[in-house]
Scaffold this motif. Structure first.
Motif, PDB file in Angstrom:
ATOM      1  N   VAL A   1       0.849  -1.193   0.000  1.00 19.88           N
ATOM      2  CA  VAL A   1       0.000   0.000   0.000  1.00 19.88           C
ATOM      3  C   VAL A   1       0.883   1.241   0.000  1.00 19.88           C
TER       4      VAL A   1
ATOM      5  N   ARG B   1      -2.330   5.743   2.980  1.00 22.77           N
ATOM      6  CA  ARG B   1      -3.571   5.052   2.627  1.00 22.77           C
ATOM      7  C   ARG B   1      -3.915   4.016   3.692  1.00 22.77           C
TER       8      ARG B   1
ATOM      9  N   SER C   1      -4.446   0.262   5.112  1.00 24.00           N
ATOM     10  CA  SER C   1      -4.044  -1.137   4.923  1.00 24.00           C
ATOM     11  C   SER C   1      -5.114  -2.004   5.570  1.00 24.00           C
TER      12      SER C   1
END
Lengths: 115, 114
Positions: free
Chosen positions: B13, B17, B19
Motif C-alpha cells: 500500500v 492510505r 491497509s
C-alpha cells in the motif's frame, strides 16, 4: 525491563547432530512457551509450561525433542538427533498466567539450519 | 487442519492510505483473537486484540473488526506508515484450544511504500 532472552540466535548443524536452545523469560512470568516457526508459516506451539510443569506438550515430537524448565524459570529445548525438516526458527515466549486473553512476549528466536 | 488462515501472503500500500489485512478461522469456539507484528530477525510483538463479545476494537491507527457469522476478522491501519512494513499474524484461542495456546495464521507481509 529485560525481555525474553534466547540463545543462540543462529545455529548451523549437520543432520543427526544434537542441538540445544536456551530461554530466559521475563521476570515474574510463570508461563513459558516454545513455538516453532517454519518458513512462510505462523508459529506453532511445541510445549507450554506453567511454572516447572509441562501442561501442554501434545505437539512436541517426543522421539527426538525434549524440554525442561528447572526451577520454573529458564528453559532449554533439545533436539537429538536433528533432521533436515527441523530447520526453522524456534521461538520462546512468556506470559503472566494463561494467555487466553492476554499477550505473549516473544524472544527474538533461534534460527536452526540443519544441513 | 489450518484453523486460522491468512490467504494473502503479501500486501503493498501507499503511505497514508489504508491497509486492510484479513484473517479467516474455522473453529466457532474461538473466543479471543489477537494480531501480532513481526519485523525481520525479531520475535512477534503483540499489536491489538478483540474478544468475541465485541465486533470492533480500536487503538490509535489500528482497528480490528470481527464478523463472527462469517468467521472473519480484519486489521485496518489508517494511515499507513513505512514503519508499519512487517509481517502481521492473526492468532486465536478458546474453546478446545485451551490454556493459553494460540493458533496462528500464516502471516501477511505488509509493505508500505513512501
Amino acid at each position: 525491563e529485560a525481555g525474553v532472552v534466547q540463545s543462540p540466535r543462529y545455529k548451523i548443524i549437520e543432520k543427526k547432530q544434537p542441538v540445544a536452545f536456551w530461554c530466559n523469560p521475563i521476570s515474574g512470568h510463570n508461563t513459558l512457551y516454545w513455538y516453532r516457526q517454519n518458513l512462510g508459516q505462523g508459529p506453532e506451539l511445541l510445549i507450554r509450561y506453567e511454572n516447572e510443569e509441562a501442561v501442554d506438550d501434545s505437539q512436541l515430537p517426543k522421539d527426538r525433542f525434549s524440554a525442561e524448565r528447572l526451577k520454573g524459570v529458564d528453559s532449554t529445548l533439545k533436539i537429538q538427533p536433528a533432521e533436515l525438516g527441523d530447520s526453522a526458527v524456534y521461538l520462546c515466549a512468556s506470559s503472566f498466567g494463561r494467555a487466553n486473553t492476554g499477550e505473549l512476549f516473544f524472544g527474538e528466536g533461534s534460527r536452526l539450519t540443519v544441513l | 487442519d489450518q484453523q486460522v488462515k491468512q490467504n494473502s501472503p503479501s500486501l503493498s500500500v501507499q503511505e497514508g492510505r489504508i491497509s486492510i489485512l484479513n484473517c479467516d478461522y474455522t473453529n466457532s469456539m474461538f473466543d479471543y483473537f489477537l494480531w501480532y507484528k513481526k519485523y525481520p530477525a525479531e520475535g512477534p510483538t503483540f499489536l491489538i486484540s478483540i474478544s468475541s463479545i465485541k465486533d470492533k476494537n480500536e487503538d490509535g491507527r489500528f482497528t480490528v473488526f470481527l464478523n463472527k457469522s462469517a468467521k472473519h476478522l480484519s486489521l485496518h491501519i489508517v494511515p499507513s506508515q513505512p514503519g508499519d512494513s512487517a509481517v502481521y499474524f492473526c492468532a486465536a484461542s478458546g474453546g478446545s484450544v485451551k490454556g493459553g495456546k494460540l493458533i496462528f495464521g500464516q502471516g501477511t507481509e505488509l509493505s508500505v511504500k513512501p
